[in-house]
Motif scaffolding. Structure first.
Motif, short mmCIF file in Angstrom:
data_model
loop_
_atom_site.label_atom_id
_atom_site.label_comp_id
_atom_site.label_asym_id
_atom_site.label_seq_id
_atom_site.Cartn_x
_atom_site.Cartn_y
_atom_site.Cartn_z
N LEU A 284 3.02 13.47 13.69
CA LEU A 284 4.45 13.72 13.50
C LEU A 284 5.28 13.08 14.61
CD1 LEU A 284 4.34 17.43 12.32
CD2 LEU A 284 5.00 15.43 10.95
N GLU A 285 4.76 13.08 15.82
CA GLU A 285 5.47 12.44 16.93
C GLU A 285 5.55 10.93 16.72
OE1 GLU A 285 3.46 13.90 20.43
OE2 GLU A 285 4.50 15.84 20.33
N LYS A 286 4.47 10.31 16.24
CA LYS A 286 4.48 8.87 15.96
C LYS A 286 5.45 8.55 14.83
CE LYS A 286 -0.23 7.83 17.45
NZ LYS A 286 -1.59 7.50 16.99
N ILE A 287 5.43 9.37 13.80
CA ILE A 287 6.30 9.13 12.65
C ILE A 287 7.77 9.23 13.05
CG2 ILE A 287 7.02 10.10 10.42
CD1 ILE A 287 3.97 10.81 10.04
N THR A 288 8.12 10.28 13.78
CA THR A 288 9.53 10.43 14.18
C THR A 288 9.93 9.37 15.21
OG1 THR A 288 8.87 12.18 15.72
CG2 THR A 288 9.73 12.86 13.56
N ALA A 289 9.01 8.96 16.07
CA ALA A 289 9.31 7.89 17.02
C ALA A 289 9.64 6.60 16.27
CB ALA A 289 8.15 7.68 17.99
N ALA A 290 8.91 6.34 15.18
CA ALA A 290 9.20 5.16 14.36
C ALA A 290 10.61 5.24 13.81
CB ALA A 290 8.18 5.03 13.24
N LYS B 3 0.82 -1.22 0.00
CA LYS B 3 0.00 0.00 0.00
C LYS B 3 0.86 1.27 0.00
CE LYS B 3 -4.15 1.78 2.32
NZ LYS B 3 -4.01 3.04 1.73
N ARG B 4 2.05 1.21 0.60
CA ARG B 4 2.90 2.39 0.68
C ARG B 4 3.41 2.75 -0.70
NH1 ARG B 4 6.53 5.28 -0.37
NH2 ARG B 4 7.42 3.62 -1.61
N ALA C 34 3.87 6.55 8.46
CA ALA C 34 2.99 7.53 7.81
C ALA C 34 1.86 6.81 7.08
CB ALA C 34 3.78 8.42 6.86
N GLU C 35 2.21 5.76 6.35
CA GLU C 35 1.20 5.00 5.61
C GLU C 35 0.16 4.41 6.56
OE1 GLU C 35 -1.08 3.71 2.80
OE2 GLU C 35 0.78 4.71 2.25
N GLU C 36 0.63 3.84 7.66
CA GLU C 36 -0.31 3.25 8.63
C GLU C 36 -1.27 4.30 9.18
OE1 GLU C 36 0.23 0.05 12.06
OE2 GLU C 36 0.84 2.05 12.70
N GLY D 36 2.18 14.54 4.12
CA GLY D 36 0.91 15.23 4.00
C GLY D 36 -0.22 14.23 3.79
N HIS D 37 -1.43 14.76 3.72
CA HIS D 37 -2.60 13.93 3.42
C HIS D 37 -2.67 13.79 1.90
CE1 HIS D 37 -4.26 13.91 7.51
NE2 HIS D 37 -3.66 15.07 7.59
N PRO D 38 -2.70 12.57 1.38
CA PRO D 38 -2.68 12.38 -0.07
C PRO D 38 -3.85 13.08 -0.77
CG PRO D 38 -2.44 10.29 1.08
CD PRO D 38 -2.80 11.30 2.11
N ALA D 39 -3.55 13.73 -1.89
CA ALA D 39 -4.60 14.39 -2.68
C ALA D 39 -5.49 13.36 -3.36
CB ALA D 39 -3.97 15.32 -3.72
N ARG D 40 -4.94 12.19 -3.62
CA ARG D 40 -5.73 11.09 -4.20
C ARG D 40 -5.15 9.78 -3.72
NH1 ARG D 40 -3.29 8.75 -8.85
NH2 ARG D 40 -1.48 9.94 -9.53
N GLU D 41 -5.99 8.78 -3.69
CA GLU D 41 -5.55 7.46 -3.26
C GLU D 41 -4.84 6.75 -4.40
OE1 GLU D 41 -6.93 3.67 -0.68
OE2 GLU D 41 -7.86 5.63 -0.50
N LEU D 42 -3.72 6.14 -4.09
CA LEU D 42 -2.99 5.35 -5.07
C LEU D 42 -3.26 3.87 -4.80
CD1 LEU D 42 0.41 7.27 -4.93
CD2 LEU D 42 -1.38 7.47 -6.67
#
Length: 179
Positions: A26-32, A9-10, A103-105, A155-161
Motif C-alpha cells: 500500500l505504501e508503494k502504491i500510494t507513493a506511485a 497486463k493491467r 499495483a499490477e507490477e 486486492g489479490h486477484p481471484a483469477r488471472e486475466l
C-alpha cells in the motif's frame, strides 16, 4: 517486463481473494500516486487509504451500480482533489493510473470506481439522494475543499486475466495528421 507489457497486463480486477494487501504494498502504491505530474506543481491530489473491512463494505454503497467490487477488495484508496486547483481532476486521474500500474507490477489487482458526478442511494435530510461525494464525506469525515474523483479497489486477484491485445485496444482510434 516492458512498460507496454505492463499496460497490456493491467486489467480491471473485480474479484479478489481473502489475502490482505500488505502495508508495504500500500505504501508503494500510494507513493506511485504521489510521483505523478501535477498541474502547476500544485500537488492537488489527496489520498485516503482504507483497510478496515467494515469501512470498505460501506464504500461499496457510494453508488448503486458498479461499486460492488469494493465488497471483495482488501484495501481501497479514496482519491480526492483540492478544489482550489483548476486541474484537480486531471491530477487525481494521473495518480489513479500510476497506482493501478504499481499495483499490477506488485501482482495485485485493482479497479477504478468512478465517484465524481455519481449519486448514492442514501437519502439526505431533505429526502433527496446524496451525491456519492456527500455520502463519502459523511462516512470518512472528509474536509471541505476536496472532492472525491474515484476509489481504487485493491486486492489479490481471484483469477488471472490474460493481457489485452493491441487489437482489443482498437488502434483505429489513432489518426495521423488530420482526423
Amino acid at each position: 517486463m516492458t512498460f507496454f507489457d505492463l499496460l497490456a497486463k493491467r486489467r480491471s480486477v473485480r474479484h479478489y481473494t481473502d489475502e490482505p494487501v500488505s502495508r508495504a504494498d500500500l505504501e508503494k502504491i500510494t507513493a506511485a500516486g504521489l510521483m505523478t505530474p501535477s498541474s502547476k506543481d500544485l500537488h492537488s491530489t489527496e489520498l485516503l487509504v482504507v483497510e478496515d473491512p467494515e469501512t470498505i463494505q460501506a464504500l461499496a454503497r457510494c453508488k448503486p451500480h458498479f461499486a460492488g467490487m469494493l465488497k471483495e477488495a482488501r484495501a481501497a484508496v479514496v482519491v480526492m482533489g483540492q478544489l482550489a486547483s483548476h486541474a484537480w481532476v486531471e491530477d487525481a486521474s494521473l495518480a489513479l493510473f500510476a497506482m493501478m500500474l504499481q499495483a499490477e507490477e506488485l501482482g495485485l489487482g485493482s479497479c477504478w470506481v468512478q465517484v465524481r458526478h455519481m449519486v448514492s442511494e442514501t437519502l439526505g435530510k431533505d429526502g433527496q439522494p446524496l451525491t456519492s461525494h456527500q455520502y463519502l464525506q459523511q462516512l470518512l469525515d472528509l474536509p471541505e475543499g476536496v472532492e472525491v474523483e474515484a476509489i481504487l479497489a485493491l486486492g489479490h486477484p481471484a483469477r488471472e486475466l490474460r493481457p489485452r491485445t493491441l487489437k482489443e485496444a482498437r488502434p483505429e482510434r489513432i489518426h495521423w495528421g488530420k482526423y
